[in-house]
Design an enzyme around this catalytic site. Structure first.
Site, PDB file in Angstrom:
ATOM      1  N   LYS A  49     -32.754  -0.039  17.381  1.00 30.51           N
ATOM      2  CA  LYS A  49     -33.237   0.389  16.436  1.00 30.51           C
ATOM      3  C   LYS A  49     -34.830  -0.136  15.839  1.00 30.51           C
ATOM      4  O   LYS A  49     -34.128  -1.277  14.752  1.00 30.51           O
ATOM      5  CB  LYS A  49     -32.383   1.127  14.986  1.00 30.51           C
TER       6      LYS A  49
ATOM      7  N   LYS B  67     -22.905   0.390  20.712  1.00 29.08           N
ATOM      8  CA  LYS B  67     -23.139   1.743  21.352  1.00 29.08           C
ATOM      9  C   LYS B  67     -21.987   2.265  21.548  1.00 29.08           C
ATOM     10  O   LYS B  67     -21.113   2.386  22.005  1.00 29.08           O
ATOM     11  CB  LYS B  67     -24.306   2.183  22.643  1.00 29.08           C
TER      12      LYS B  67
ATOM     13  N   TYR C 144       0.990  -0.806  -0.181  1.00 26.10           N
ATOM     14  CA  TYR C 144       0.292   0.109  -0.113  1.00 26.10           C
ATOM     15  C   TYR C 144       0.980   1.476  -0.028  1.00 26.10           C
ATOM     16  O   TYR C 144       0.677   1.839  -0.649  1.00 26.10           O
ATOM     17  CB  TYR C 144      -1.415   0.103   1.374  1.00 26.10           C
TER      18      TYR C 144
ATOM     19  N   GLU D 242     -20.312   7.315  13.932  1.00 27.29           N
ATOM     20  CA  GLU D 242     -19.311   7.537  15.571  1.00 27.29           C
ATOM     21  C   GLU D 242     -17.753   7.471  14.958  1.00 27.29           C
ATOM     22  O   GLU D 242     -17.157   7.071  14.491  1.00 27.29           O
ATOM     23  CB  GLU D 242     -19.498   6.747  16.260  1.00 27.29           C
TER      24      GLU D 242
ATOM     25  N   SER E 114     -30.572  12.925  20.037  1.00 27.62           N
ATOM     26  CA  SER E 114     -29.705  11.879  20.823  1.00 27.62           C
ATOM     27  C   SER E 114     -31.045  10.664  21.515  1.00 27.62           C
ATOM     28  O   SER E 114     -31.966  10.528  20.653  1.00 27.62           O
ATOM     29  CB  SER E 114     -28.804  12.451  22.361  1.00 27.62           C
TER      30      SER E 114
ATOM     31  N   ARG F 211     -21.752  16.717  16.244  1.00 31.32           N
ATOM     32  CA  ARG F 211     -23.064  17.086  16.948  1.00 31.32           C
ATOM     33  C   ARG F 211     -23.463  18.734  16.994  1.00 31.32           C
ATOM     34  O   ARG F 211     -24.526  18.994  16.820  1.00 31.32           O
ATOM     35  CB  ARG F 211     -23.233  16.099  17.712  1.00 31.32           C
TER      36      ARG F 211
ATOM     37  N   LYS G 209     -27.891   0.747  28.119  1.00 30.68           N
ATOM     38  CA  LYS G 209     -27.037   0.821  28.409  1.00 30.68           C
ATOM     39  C   LYS G 209     -26.082  -0.159  29.685  1.00 30.68           C
ATOM     40  O   LYS G 209     -26.541  -0.834  30.381  1.00 30.68           O
ATOM     41  CB  LYS G 209     -26.497   2.105  29.462  1.00 30.68           C
TER      42      LYS G 209
ATOM     43  N   GLU H  29     -27.045  -2.882  17.342  1.00 34.29           N
ATOM     44  CA  GLU H  29     -25.340  -2.222  17.692  1.00 34.29           C
ATOM     45  C   GLU H  29     -25.273  -2.014  18.471  1.00 34.29           C
ATOM     46  O   GLU H  29     -25.639  -1.636  19.291  1.00 34.29           O
ATOM     47  CB  GLU H  29     -26.231  -1.643  16.259  1.00 34.29           C
TER      48      GLU H  29
HETATM   49  S1  IVH Z   1     -28.162   6.198  16.273  1.00 37.77           S
HETATM   50  C1  IVH Z   1     -31.257   9.465  16.317  1.00 37.77           C
HETATM   51  N1  IVH Z   1     -26.486   4.276  17.212  1.00 37.77           N
HETATM   52  O1  IVH Z   1     -25.357   7.521  20.664  1.00 37.77           O
HETATM   53  C2  IVH Z   1     -30.701   8.258  16.646  1.00 37.77           C
HETATM   54  N2  IVH Z   1     -26.026   6.290  17.945  1.00 37.77           N
HETATM   55  O2  IVH Z   1     -27.292   9.352  22.740  1.00 37.77           O
HETATM   56  C3  IVH Z   1     -29.346   8.824  16.516  1.00 37.77           C
HETATM   57  N3  IVH Z   1     -23.770   6.517  19.081  1.00 37.77           N
HETATM   58  O3  IVH Z   1     -25.686  10.786  19.834  1.00 37.77           O
HETATM   59  C4  IVH Z   1     -28.097   8.064  17.387  1.00 37.77           C
HETATM   60  N4  IVH Z   1     -23.192   4.602  19.104  1.00 37.77           N
HETATM   61  O4  IVH Z   1     -23.187  10.034  19.061  1.00 37.77           O
HETATM   62  C5  IVH Z   1     -27.063   5.576  17.335  1.00 37.77           C
HETATM   63  N5  IVH Z   1     -25.019   2.476  16.716  1.00 37.77           N
HETATM   64  C6  IVH Z   1     -24.923   3.474  17.000  1.00 37.77           C
HETATM   65  C7  IVH Z   1     -24.880   4.506  18.137  1.00 37.77           C
HETATM   66  C8  IVH Z   1     -25.024   5.749  18.097  1.00 37.77           C
HETATM   67  C9  IVH Z   1     -22.680   5.164  19.388  1.00 37.77           C
HETATM   68  C10 IVH Z   1     -24.097   7.619  19.948  1.00 37.77           C
HETATM   69  C11 IVH Z   1     -24.531   9.168  19.008  1.00 37.77           C
HETATM   70  C12 IVH Z   1     -25.406   9.644  19.449  1.00 37.77           C
HETATM   71  C13 IVH Z   1     -25.300   8.499  20.673  1.00 37.77           C
HETATM   72  C14 IVH Z   1     -27.265   9.295  21.759  1.00 37.77           C
END
Ligand code: IVH
Length: 337
Positions: free
Chosen positions: A290, A115, A36, A173, A82, A136, A314, A113
């Protein structure tokens, strides 16, 4: 001669982009790092000899000029919201029950997914080219960190293929992999430089640098998990299709994402991620569920700046109170204690 020159940079560029895609998105490297680097040097030399042939999206142009004094402001066309939190199985059950009041049972399918514990970023692609990246901020407006985001090698400067829409805003992220964080700190200690408090602060601090050279020296990574504004794209029926499209277009999506049905299955996902948490390459502070159907997402909508169709489950905090038994003081090279 001229024909070869015209083909040269674009063929090299395609080879490098392909290698990046195999490495970062498919997690299936096609060439060794040394190869590379050799191709990259070759491209650099060709572009230096013939600047008129250099593409602005070339991997040789990842590091741009410093931001003068502060970052510009970017208004998000669609607010960056959030997530509500759940701390127990009961709270997750309540979340699913609230959805089940509206959504038919067979549609209770969820994208599960990790977090990621980093910071949320919006990437704007226009005609397949990365034109803007923003933090954000307060959810309504963030900071323009395009020059810094361009230095992150797993973020494509150009989307792959031809099927992408005219405008595509990718959300995800930025994070610092744990191993990279450890080695960064080890080196910083050896050099008597400031260490990073944790991977999350490391990622946030690295993006706040006015000089993209500094950001480029930080081991940052990115996972896409949603889309924001789009133009010229029919909304896919499910969130998992969105993630699959993002992957096809060259964006890294976590390999830990699963689509499952019902309460028992999401809780099983939570347990299995909790067990594997310490073995992952990055810090996570929980998992996210989701609702998969985008039509039902629209139907459910939002409440107090968070979607009704998603929740963060969490993990118990890893930080614990402890007692310091002794401290060991050393005098550094500069005399600092
Ligand atoms: S979705 C409308 N997916 O968590 C939904 N957020 O508390 C928007 N985050 O600001 C977020 N992993 O920084 C989503 N797989 C994931 C995530 C994720 C981390 C963070 C993100 C967001 C915060 C919300």
């Amino acid at each position: 001669g001229l024909a070869l020159l015209l083909v040269g940079p674009s063929r090299l560029l395609a080879q490098l982009e392909d290698a990046n895609y195999r490495y970062y998105v498919l997690d299936d490297p096609s060439i060794p790092d040394s190869e590379y680097d050799r191709l990259l040097r070759e491209l650099e030399q060709l572009e230096q000899a013939h600047p008129e042939l250099a593409s602005p999206d070339s991997p040789t142009h990842r590091i741009g000029h410093s931001v003068q004094t502060s970052f510009g402001k970017v208004k998000h066309r669609i607010a960056m919201l959030s997530l509500a939190n759940a701390f127990s199985d009961e709270e997750v059950a309540d979340f699913l029950q609230r959805i089940a009041n509206t959504v038919p049972a067979e549609q209770l399918e969820f994208s599960c997914e990790p977090k990621l514990d980093g910071l949320a970023i919006s990437l704007r692609y226009q005609d397949g080219r990365l034109v803007q990246a923003a933090t954000r901020g307060d959810g309504e407006a963030g900071e323009d960190v395009t020059v810094n985001i361009r230095t992150i090698r797993c973020i494509p400067l150009k989307l792959r293929g031809h099927g992408y829409p005219k405008v595509l805003e990718v959300r995800g992220e930025v994070y610092m992999p744990r191993q990279a964080f450890e080695s960064y700190n080890q080196r910083a200690l050896q050099r008597n430089e400031k260490t990073l408090a944790n991977p999350r602060n490391g990622a946030a601090g690295s993006l706040r640098q006015l000089d993209p050279k500094v950001t480029a020296s930080r081991p940052l990574s990115f996972y896409a998990y949603a889309i924001g504004e789009t133009q010229g794209m029919a909304m896919p029926g499910t969130h998992s299709e969105i993630l699959a499209l993002l992957r096809v277009w060259g964006l890294p999506v976590s390999a830990e994402v699963r689509t499952v049905h019902g309460l028992q299955a999401v809780l099983d996902y939570y347990r299995s991620m909790q067990q594997r948490r310490d073995g992952l390459a990055y810090d996570i502070d929980g998992v996210v569920y989701k609702l998969n159907s985008t039509a039902w997402q629209d139907e459910l909508g939002f409440v107090s700046r968070a979607p009704r169709w998603a929740i963060a489950h969490k993990f118990p905090a890893q930080e614990q109170a402890t007692t310091v038994l002794a401290i060991d003081v050393q005098v550094g090279r500069t005399g600092a204690i």
